[in-house]
Scaffold this motif. Structure first.
Motif, PDB file in Angstrom:
ATOM      1  N   PRO A 157       0.794  -1.238   0.000  1.00 10.18           N
ATOM      2  CA  PRO A 157       0.000   0.000   0.000  1.00 10.18           C
ATOM      3  C   PRO A 157       0.820   1.279   0.000  1.00 10.18           C
ATOM      4  CG  PRO A 157      -0.148  -1.125   2.113  1.00 10.18           C
ATOM      5  CD  PRO A 157       0.521  -2.063   1.176  1.00 10.18           C
ATOM      6  N   THR A 158       2.095   1.201   0.430  1.00  9.59           N
ATOM      7  CA  THR A 158       2.952   2.389   0.371  1.00  9.59           C
ATOM      8  C   THR A 158       4.130   2.170  -0.582  1.00  9.59           C
ATOM      9  OG1 THR A 158       4.247   1.651   2.288  1.00  9.59           O
ATOM     10  CG2 THR A 158       2.367   3.093   2.727  1.00  9.59           C
ATOM     11  N   VAL A 159       4.060   1.090  -1.364  1.00  7.37           N
ATOM     12  CA  VAL A 159       5.155   0.747  -2.284  1.00  7.37           C
ATOM     13  C   VAL A 159       4.669   0.796  -3.730  1.00  7.37           C
ATOM     14  CG1 VAL A 159       6.820  -1.025  -2.969  1.00  7.37           C
ATOM     15  CG2 VAL A 159       6.231  -0.727  -0.548  1.00  7.37           C
ATOM     16  N   ASP A 160       3.663  -0.008  -4.039  1.00 11.35           N
ATOM     17  CA  ASP A 160       3.156  -0.145  -5.401  1.00 11.35           C
ATOM     18  C   ASP A 160       1.721  -0.649  -5.301  1.00 11.35           C
ATOM     19  OD1 ASP A 160       2.555  -0.773  -8.032  1.00 11.35           O
ATOM     20  OD2 ASP A 160       4.404  -1.872  -8.415  1.00 11.35           O
ATOM     21  N   VAL A 161       0.787   0.096  -5.894  1.00 12.30           N
ATOM     22  CA  VAL A 161      -0.640  -0.238  -5.773  1.00 12.30           C
ATOM     23  C   VAL A 161      -1.229  -0.435  -7.173  1.00 12.30           C
ATOM     24  CG1 VAL A 161      -2.863   0.447  -4.801  1.00 12.30           C
ATOM     25  CG2 VAL A 161      -0.728   1.164  -3.676  1.00 12.30           C
ATOM     26  N   GLU A 188      -5.200  -5.170   3.329  1.00 13.16           N
ATOM     27  CA  GLU A 188      -4.799  -3.777   3.163  1.00 13.16           C
ATOM     28  C   GLU A 188      -5.082  -3.318   1.729  1.00 13.16           C
ATOM     29  OE1 GLU A 188      -0.768  -4.081   4.418  1.00 13.16           O
ATOM     30  OE2 GLU A 188      -0.106  -5.179   2.649  1.00 13.16           O
ATOM     31  N   GLY A 189      -5.052  -2.006   1.530  1.00  9.75           N
ATOM     32  CA  GLY A 189      -5.396  -1.430   0.239  1.00  9.75           C
ATOM     33  C   GLY A 189      -4.302  -1.545  -0.786  1.00  9.75           C
ATOM     34  N   VAL A 190      -3.945  -2.771  -1.153  1.00 12.33           N
ATOM     35  CA  VAL A 190      -2.824  -2.989  -2.066  1.00 12.33           C
ATOM     36  C   VAL A 190      -3.256  -3.007  -3.527  1.00 12.33           C
ATOM     37  CG1 VAL A 190      -2.993  -5.501  -2.076  1.00 12.33           C
ATOM     38  CG2 VAL A 190      -0.756  -4.416  -2.404  1.00 12.33           C
ATOM     39  N   LEU A 191      -4.539  -3.123  -3.781  1.00  8.87           N
ATOM     40  CA  LEU A 191      -5.091  -3.081  -5.129  1.00  8.87           C
ATOM     41  C   LEU A 191      -6.268  -2.113  -5.134  1.00  8.87           C
ATOM     42  CD1 LEU A 191      -5.199  -6.904  -5.837  1.00  8.87           C
ATOM     43  CD2 LEU A 191      -3.860  -5.297  -7.181  1.00  8.87           C
ATOM     44  N   THR A 192      -6.491  -1.437  -6.252  1.00 11.50           N
ATOM     45  CA  THR A 192      -7.696  -0.619  -6.382  1.00 11.50           C
ATOM     46  C   THR A 192      -8.580  -1.210  -7.474  1.00 11.50           C
ATOM     47  OG1 THR A 192      -6.531   0.910  -7.855  1.00 11.50           O
ATOM     48  CG2 THR A 192      -6.651   1.494  -5.519  1.00 11.50           C
ATOM     49  N   GLY A 193      -9.861  -0.844  -7.404  1.00 14.65           N
ATOM     50  CA  GLY A 193     -10.851  -1.475  -8.257  1.00 14.65           C
ATOM     51  C   GLY A 193     -11.501  -2.659  -7.557  1.00 14.65           C
ATOM     52  N   LYS A 194     -11.395  -2.671  -6.223  1.00 13.33           N
ATOM     53  CA  LYS A 194     -11.937  -3.769  -5.425  1.00 13.33           C
ATOM     54  C   LYS A 194     -13.468  -3.699  -5.369  1.00 13.33           C
ATOM     55  CE  LYS A 194      -9.454  -2.580  -1.806  1.00 13.33           C
ATOM     56  NZ  LYS A 194      -8.701  -1.480  -2.418  1.00 13.33           N
TER      57      LYS A 194
END
Length: 450
Positions: A157-161, A188-194
């Motif tokens: 989430p703070t590296v690459d999403v 955690e919010g590691v992907l968007t479009g969930k």
């Protein structure tokens, strides 16, 4: 400028046979000349040489088992291009055309697109030459799990999403997220479009298409025009095209075309959105079936397209929205658009127009929104999803849409002001490239050599 030429030449030696990547870098670097003439510090800090090279390139094998028990092998990619402004952010594309050149051009464009949003995100891109078409849900799940089994160690989430792109929708994001959670033990919010029930954002699915229309609205407003009452050409039949068409209807326009890899629909009564969503979001079928529901419409098979062009651009209209893929609008198409009355183009896809098409359009001085500006609504709303995840909230659709409209207006203003600053007020390509580059380059200089 000799060193721009040298940089491009060196790039072709170090990254051979990457045509799309060369096209993207040449287009950006060429438009940076006026800025680089005025600011020698970018040359002194070797910013151009650094910014065209990804910070990290990850390639990996993806082995998975199909429904017949046979092991299949695909190639996976994640290009972490630039983190000067924040964690890497950019979609994953699953399509048979995916290769290192496609992913690198997309990642390079993403750096400047993300900078234009004004949000704290860097640029990256990823994907695979896996083709979801014709695959069962089980096969897609197993592929996504195999893909994430390697990718999970490189993201966070703070590296690459990562997010979705062509071939990666809500279903694929769900499978990818489930495997990430399994591998890391973290929610955690590691992907968007969930999915909306587990961390997704209202408005994310619609954002790229809506944003392209909002950008066109801003371009037209600057010229004393409006969208209402205009006839529009839209290419594509995926997520971006569908929600471009939806927003055009909302604003009183009439979209009369859409297309997929097999052909083009032309419907003078206006594309029926309900039928389009049924065919593409539910059945995942071909547009050929559209005419069975609407016999007044015409279907043009891809085999019968004009030589060097695409049928979708060869009808009379005022506005055009390329929403399919890169280089989908050729010089032949650009000539046809101009002859048929189009005076505004807003790109919903990345690098939608060939270099020849862009040259024709800029010569005509019509309103032209390049993809890195016009389709930034998707990544902007992805960042809004990241903000909601970090605060453990879900905003209303109205709040997200208001923010999206504001972001697109700001992007247009930033591009227009920069173009005017450099004496080319009608050239939003120059405005977008210089504004995006300057923000990233200044951050790189302030952060030192890394």
């Amino acid at each position: 400028m000799p060193y721009l030429h040298d940089t491009l030449a060196q790039l072709q030696q170090s990254s051979p046979a990457q045509t799309e990547f060369y096209q993207a870098t040449e287009e950006v670097l060429d438009s940076l000349r006026p800025l680089l003439d005025l600011n020698p510090r970018y040359h002194e800090h070797s910013i151009v040489e650094r910014i065209v090279e990804p910070e990290r390139q990850i390639m990996f094998r993806v082995s998975w088992v199909d429904d017949h028990g046979k092991v299949q092998v695909n190639k996976g990619y994640r290009i972490q291009f630039n983190s000067a402004l924040g964690p890497y952010k950019g979609g994953l594309r699953f399509h048979p055309s995916v290769n290192a050149s496609i992913i690198k051009f997309l990642g390079f464009e993403q750096v400047f697109k993300n900078a234009l949003t004004g949000l704290p995100i860097g640029g990256g891109k990823g994907g695979s030459n896996f083709d979801p078409k014709g695959k069962s849900d089980g096969e897609i799940m197993r592929f996504c799990q195999a893909f994430m089994t390697e990718l999970y160690r490189h993201i966070g989430p703070t590296v690459d999403v990562p997010a979705g792109d062509i071939g990666v929708g809500g279903r694929e994001i769900g499978y990818l997220f489930g495997q990430y959670k399994r591998m890391t033990g973290r929610y955690e919010g590691v992907l968007t479009g969930k999915g909306l029930d587990w961390g997704g954002s209202l408005g994310r699915k619609e954002a790229t298409g809506y944003g392209a229309v909002y950008f066109a609205q801003n371009m037209l407003k600057a010229r004393g025009e409006e969208i209402a009452g205009k006839t529009c050409l839209v290419s594509g039949a995926g997520n971006v095209a569908i929600y471009t068409i939806e927003k055009l209807y909302d604003l009183g326009a009439v979209p009369i075309t859409c297309s997929d890899s097999q052909g083009t629909i032309h419907d003078l009564q206006g594309i029926n959105l309900k039928t389009l969503k049924l065919l593409k979001e539910v059945r995942r079928g071909s547009l050929r079936e559209y005419v069975e529901h609407h016999p007044q419409a015409t279907y043009v098979d891809a085999q019968n397209y004009p030589e060097g062009g695409h049928a979708v651009w060869h009808f009379e209209a005022q506005l055009a929205f390329p929403c399919a893929t890169q280089n989908e609008l050729t010089e032949v198409d650009a000539v046809a658009l101009l002859q048929n009355g189009v005076f505004c183009i807003s790109e919903g896809s990345n690098m939608a127009s060939t270099a020849g098409a862009v040259e024709r359009v800029l010569e005509a001085r019509i309103a032209y929104g390049p993809g890195k500006a016009a389709n930034a609504g998707g990544v902007a709303t992805s960042q809004l999803e990241m903000a909601q995840n970090s605060s453990m909230q879900q905003w209303s659709l109205e709040k997200v849409d208001v923010k999206l409209q504001s972001i697109m207006a700001d992007i247009h203003q930033r591009c227009a002001h920069t173009a005017e600053e450099f004496g080319q007020p009608h050239n939003l390509v120059v405005g977008a490239n210089i504004a995006g580059f300057r923000k990233v380059a200044d951050a790189m200089i302030e952060q030192g050599v890394y």
